[in-house]
Design a protein around this motif. Sequence first.
Motif, PDB file in Angstrom:
ATOM      1  N   ASP A 124       0.825  -1.221   0.000  1.00 33.42           N
ATOM      2  CA  ASP A 124       0.000   0.000   0.000  1.00 33.42           C
ATOM      3  C   ASP A 124       0.859   1.270   0.000  1.00 33.42           C
ATOM      4  N   LYS A 127       4.526   3.585  -4.996  1.00 31.00           N
ATOM      5  CA  LYS A 127       4.262   4.775  -5.822  1.00 31.00           C
ATOM      6  C   LYS A 127       4.909   4.535  -7.170  1.00 31.00           C
ATOM      7  N   VAL A 151      -2.426   0.594 -18.598  1.00 33.48           N
ATOM      8  CA  VAL A 151      -3.391   1.512 -17.980  1.00 33.48           C
ATOM      9  C   VAL A 151      -4.168   2.332 -19.013  1.00 33.48           C
ATOM     10  N   LYS A 155      -4.227   7.587 -18.926  1.00 30.89           N
ATOM     11  CA  LYS A 155      -3.348   7.605 -17.749  1.00 30.89           C
ATOM     12  C   LYS A 155      -1.875   7.543 -18.153  1.00 30.89           C
ATOM     13  N   ASP A 158      -0.989  11.031 -19.077  1.00 28.21           N
ATOM     14  CA  ASP A 158      -0.994  11.832 -17.855  1.00 28.21           C
ATOM     15  C   ASP A 158       0.306  11.604 -17.073  1.00 28.21           C
ATOM     16  N   MET A 166       1.574   7.620  -9.219  1.00 28.79           N
ATOM     17  CA  MET A 166       0.305   6.925  -9.011  1.00 28.79           C
ATOM     18  C   MET A 166       0.445   6.108  -7.735  1.00 28.79           C
ATOM     19  N   ASP A 167      -0.484   6.238  -6.811  1.00 26.84           N
ATOM     20  CA  ASP A 167      -0.351   5.422  -5.600  1.00 26.84           C
ATOM     21  C   ASP A 167      -0.891   4.011  -5.868  1.00 26.84           C
ATOM     22  N   GLU A 169      -3.403   2.341  -4.726  1.00 27.51           N
ATOM     23  CA  GLU A 169      -4.849   2.197  -4.952  1.00 27.51           C
ATOM     24  C   GLU A 169      -5.194   2.536  -6.403  1.00 27.51           C
ATOM     25  N   GLU A 170      -4.618   3.633  -6.889  1.00 28.46           N
ATOM     26  CA  GLU A 170      -4.875   4.022  -8.280  1.00 28.46           C
ATOM     27  C   GLU A 170      -4.274   2.995  -9.244  1.00 28.46           C
ATOM     28  N   ALA A 171      -3.111   2.476  -8.882  1.00 31.45           N
ATOM     29  CA  ALA A 171      -2.467   1.471  -9.743  1.00 31.45           C
ATOM     30  C   ALA A 171      -3.315   0.213  -9.836  1.00 31.45           C
ATOM     31  N   ALA A 173      -6.681   0.138  -9.382  1.00 32.62           N
ATOM     32  CA  ALA A 173      -7.886   0.487 -10.147  1.00 32.62           C
ATOM     33  C   ALA A 173      -7.579   0.609 -11.641  1.00 32.62           C
ATOM     34  N   SER A 174      -6.340   0.960 -11.973  1.00 28.43           N
ATOM     35  CA  SER A 174      -5.955   1.173 -13.375  1.00 28.43           C
ATOM     36  C   SER A 174      -5.471  -0.097 -14.065  1.00 28.43           C
TER      37      SER A 174
END
Length: 258
Positions: A124, A127, A151, A155, A158, A166-167, A169-171, A173-174
């Motif tokens: 968790d 990064k 991704v 993204k 971006d 990207m943290d 959680e985003e990683a 979700a992506s």
Amino acid sequence: MAFETITVDTSDDITVITLNRPDALNALNQQLLQELCQALEEADGSDQTRCIIVTGSEKAFAAGADITEMADKSYVDMVGQAYFQAQSERITAIRKPVIAAVAGYALGGGCELAMMCDFIIAADTAKFGQPEINLGVIPGMGGTQRLAHAVGKAKAMDMNLTGRFMDAEEALASGLVSRVVPAKKLMDEARGAAAKIAAKSLLASMAVKDTVNRSFEVSLAEGLNYERRTFYGLFATQDQKEGMAAFQEKREAQFRDK
Ligand code: HXC
């Protein structure tokens, strides 16, 4: 050979390779990548190893290619040395499954190294980023290509254009990582996944890796044809007979990689 920038530990049938340049947040220099390639190839060729884990420290999987080593290079140096090309090809030529276990920073070449592995399990604290834009360059080991596959364009653009991180959680979700776990449980989770893989037929595991990777190289029709041929080919193995017999006999399969 004794390694200086990585450690290698093989227990049971799992080899764990730990990047170990703590003073530089595991920045990837020539020596580290050379040692990593050698360790991966030794594990790939070993009768004992059935799955490989690549990991770093709590603070950093790897903070990118070593900027100190790169800073003064010229275009001619980079082209002449084919900078990190051979190493990238050697890493992605490994036939056994390779899991990246990522805590902390996986930036630039570190993110690219993680993406060269077969899948990423993230703490968790992880990064991910491609901050090369902040250095006046772009990624050179897949950060515009594998990241876009993983991704999607929005993204990937971006991340590459802004250099933002990207943290975990985003990683997740992506689709960049397959699982996120509390940092303390990262290696248990990675070893658990590796043990599951190690219990399968290595012939089948290597076929999975080969065919999934093929999907990124060829058209759907070609990929399906390749998959089908590989599937048929596995019927020439004793492990297929054993796997299907074990199912019918309601017992655990004992695969022998034959
Ligand atoms: C060389 C690095 C390094 C790197 C960190 N260090 N990243 N050295 N190359 N990529 C060193 C620092 O210089 C410092 O050394 C020590 O590690 C600790 O780093 P700090 O910056 O003091 O830590 P912190 O403040 O916690 O910041 C962490 C960080 C930051 C956000 C990860 O270090 C950072 O932004 N690093 C660079 C990330 C990056 O740009 N990566 C992309 C590289 S280009 P000293 O001696 O001062 O203690 C790339 C291209 C690949 O990867 C293409 C290949 C073909």
